[in-house]
Motif scaffolding. Structure first.
Motif, PDB file in Angstrom:
ATOM      1  N   MET A  40       0.833  -1.206   0.000  1.00 41.91           N
ATOM      2  CA  MET A  40       0.000   0.000   0.000  1.00 41.91           C
ATOM      3  C   MET A  40       0.867   1.256   0.000  1.00 41.91           C
ATOM      4  SD  MET A  40      -3.358  -0.856   2.306  1.00 41.91           S
ATOM      5  CE  MET A  40      -2.536  -1.657   3.670  1.00 41.91           C
ATOM      6  N   LEU A  41       1.956   1.228   0.734  1.00 42.01           N
ATOM      7  CA  LEU A  41       2.882   2.352   0.748  1.00 42.01           C
ATOM      8  C   LEU A  41       3.474   2.542  -0.646  1.00 42.01           C
ATOM      9  CD1 LEU A  41       4.540   4.561   2.155  1.00 42.01           C
ATOM     10  CD2 LEU A  41       6.171   2.775   2.814  1.00 42.01           C
ATOM     11  N   SER A  42       3.856   1.455  -1.285  1.00 40.14           N
ATOM     12  CA  SER A  42       4.407   1.517  -2.633  1.00 40.14           C
ATOM     13  C   SER A  42       3.380   2.098  -3.607  1.00 40.14           C
ATOM     14  CB  SER A  42       4.837   0.117  -3.077  1.00 40.14           C
ATOM     15  OG  SER A  42       5.408   0.152  -4.352  1.00 40.14           O
ATOM     16  N   ASP A  43       2.137   1.666  -3.488  1.00 39.06           N
ATOM     17  CA  ASP A  43       1.068   2.203  -4.343  1.00 39.06           C
ATOM     18  C   ASP A  43       0.898   3.699  -4.121  1.00 39.06           C
ATOM     19  OD1 ASP A  43       0.624  -0.347  -5.315  1.00 39.06           O
ATOM     20  OD2 ASP A  43      -1.194  -0.690  -4.112  1.00 39.06           O
ATOM     21  N   PHE A  44       0.939   4.133  -2.876  1.00 38.32           N
ATOM     22  CA  PHE A  44       0.810   5.553  -2.540  1.00 38.32           C
ATOM     23  C   PHE A  44       1.919   6.365  -3.203  1.00 38.32           C
ATOM     24  CE2 PHE A  44       2.200   9.018   0.277  1.00 38.32           C
ATOM     25  CZ  PHE A  44       1.087   9.840   0.212  1.00 38.32           C
ATOM     26  N   ILE A  45       3.161   5.885  -3.087  1.00 43.04           N
ATOM     27  CA  ILE A  45       4.311   6.585  -3.669  1.00 43.04           C
ATOM     28  C   ILE A  45       4.138   6.671  -5.184  1.00 43.04           C
ATOM     29  CG2 ILE A  45       6.814   6.476  -4.040  1.00 43.04           C
ATOM     30  CD1 ILE A  45       6.039   7.146  -1.118  1.00 43.04           C
ATOM     31  N   LEU A  46       3.743   5.580  -5.800  1.00 37.54           N
ATOM     32  CA  LEU A  46       3.549   5.551  -7.249  1.00 37.54           C
ATOM     33  C   LEU A  46       2.436   6.502  -7.679  1.00 37.54           C
ATOM     34  CD1 LEU A  46       4.403   4.326  -9.932  1.00 37.54           C
ATOM     35  CD2 LEU A  46       2.812   2.457  -9.504  1.00 37.54           C
ATOM     36  N   GLN A  47       1.342   6.538  -6.946  1.00 33.43           N
ATOM     37  CA  GLN A  47       0.233   7.430  -7.269  1.00 33.43           C
ATOM     38  C   GLN A  47       0.654   8.891  -7.181  1.00 33.43           C
ATOM     39  OE1 GLN A  47      -2.929   6.295  -4.620  1.00 33.43           O
ATOM     40  NE2 GLN A  47      -3.290   4.365  -5.687  1.00 33.43           N
ATOM     41  N   ARG A  48       1.455   9.238  -6.186  1.00 30.69           N
ATOM     42  CA  ARG A  48       1.949  10.619  -6.059  1.00 30.69           C
ATOM     43  C   ARG A  48       2.799  10.992  -7.257  1.00 30.69           C
ATOM     44  NH1 ARG A  48       2.971  13.415  -0.871  1.00 30.69           N
ATOM     45  NH2 ARG A  48       4.882  13.943  -1.924  1.00 30.69           N
ATOM     46  N   LYS A  49       3.657  10.084  -7.701  1.00 26.72           N
ATOM     47  CA  LYS A  49       4.505  10.342  -8.859  1.00 26.72           C
ATOM     48  C   LYS A  49       3.655  10.488 -10.125  1.00 26.72           C
ATOM     49  CE  LYS A  49       8.686   8.161  -7.076  1.00 26.72           C
ATOM     50  NZ  LYS A  49       9.429   9.366  -6.820  1.00 26.72           N
ATOM     51  N   GLN A  50       2.635   9.659 -10.271  1.00 31.27           N
ATOM     52  CA  GLN A  50       1.751   9.743 -11.428  1.00 31.27           C
ATOM     53  C   GLN A  50       1.014  11.078 -11.461  1.00 31.27           C
ATOM     54  OE1 GLN A  50      -0.541   6.163 -10.730  1.00 31.27           O
ATOM     55  NE2 GLN A  50       0.553   5.058 -12.341  1.00 31.27           N
ATOM     56  N   ILE A  54       1.124  13.793 -14.511  1.00 34.26           N
ATOM     57  CA  ILE A  54      -0.104  14.264 -15.149  1.00 34.26           C
ATOM     58  C   ILE A  54      -0.220  15.777 -15.019  1.00 34.26           C
ATOM     59  CG2 ILE A  54      -2.623  14.219 -14.989  1.00 34.26           C
ATOM     60  CD1 ILE A  54      -2.289  11.194 -14.269  1.00 34.26           C
ATOM     61  N   ALA A  55       0.074  16.313 -13.853  1.00 38.97           N
ATOM     62  CA  ALA A  55      -0.012  17.755 -13.643  1.00 38.97           C
ATOM     63  C   ALA A  55       0.948  18.520 -14.548  1.00 38.97           C
ATOM     64  CB  ALA A  55       0.262  18.092 -12.185  1.00 38.97           C
ATOM     65  N   GLN A  56       2.083  17.903 -14.855  1.00 41.79           N
ATOM     66  CA  GLN A  56       3.073  18.534 -15.718  1.00 41.79           C
ATOM     67  C   GLN A  56       2.817  18.232 -17.194  1.00 41.79           C
ATOM     68  OE1 GLN A  56       6.739  16.933 -14.172  1.00 41.79           O
ATOM     69  NE2 GLN A  56       6.656  18.198 -12.324  1.00 41.79           N
ATOM     70  N   LYS A  57       1.756  17.483 -17.461  1.00 46.92           N
ATOM     71  CA  LYS A  57       1.351  17.104 -18.827  1.00 46.92           C
ATOM     72  C   LYS A  57       2.492  16.412 -19.571  1.00 46.92           C
ATOM     73  CE  LYS A  57      -1.984  20.806 -18.995  1.00 46.92           C
ATOM     74  NZ  LYS A  57      -3.308  20.396 -19.146  1.00 46.92           N
ATOM     75  N   ARG A  58       3.198  15.519 -18.858  1.00 44.85           N
ATOM     76  CA  ARG A  58       4.306  14.789 -19.449  1.00 44.85           C
ATOM     77  C   ARG A  58       3.912  13.375 -19.846  1.00 44.85           C
ATOM     78  NH1 ARG A  58       9.204  15.382 -15.327  1.00 44.85           N
ATOM     79  NH2 ARG A  58       8.371  13.326 -14.974  1.00 44.85           N
ATOM     80  N   PHE A  59       2.648  13.095 -19.954  1.00 38.33           N
ATOM     81  CA  PHE A  59       2.210  11.735 -20.280  1.00 38.33           C
ATOM     82  C   PHE A  59       1.915  11.600 -21.751  1.00 38.33           C
ATOM     83  CE2 PHE A  59      -1.387  14.264 -19.048  1.00 38.33           C
ATOM     84  CZ  PHE A  59      -2.391  13.935 -19.936  1.00 38.33           C
TER      85      PHE A  59
END
Length: 59
Positions: A40-50, A54-59
Motif C-alpha cells: 500500500m505504501l508503494s502504491d501511494f508513492i507511485l500514485q503521487r509520482k503519477q 499528469i499535472a506537468q502534462k508529461r504523459f
C-alpha cells in the motif's frame, strides 16, 4: 507519543521514499500483513509520482 502523532511522523518519513525502496520492503517483508502494508505504501508513492507527471502534462 500518541498513535496519531506516530502516524503523522511515519507519513513525513515515508512520503518521499523512492519506489525501489518500497519494493525492497515488500520483497523483504516478514509477514503477509507486513507485505500488504508495504504494498500500500508503494502504491501511494507511485500514485503521487503519477499525479505529478499528469499535472506537468508529461504523459
Amino acid at each position: 507519543m500518541s498513535k496519531a502523532e506516530a502516524a503523522k511522523k511515519l507519513y513525513e518519513e515515508c512520503k518521499d521514499m523512492d519506489i525501489d525502496e518500497t519494493m525492497e520492503l515488500v520483497l523483504n517483508a516478514e509477514t503477509e500483513e507486513e507485505q500488504d502494508f508495504f504494498s500500500m505504501l508503494s502504491d501511494f508513492i507511485l500514485q503521487r509520482k503519477q499525479k505529478k507527471v499528469i499535472a506537468q502534462k508529461r504523459f
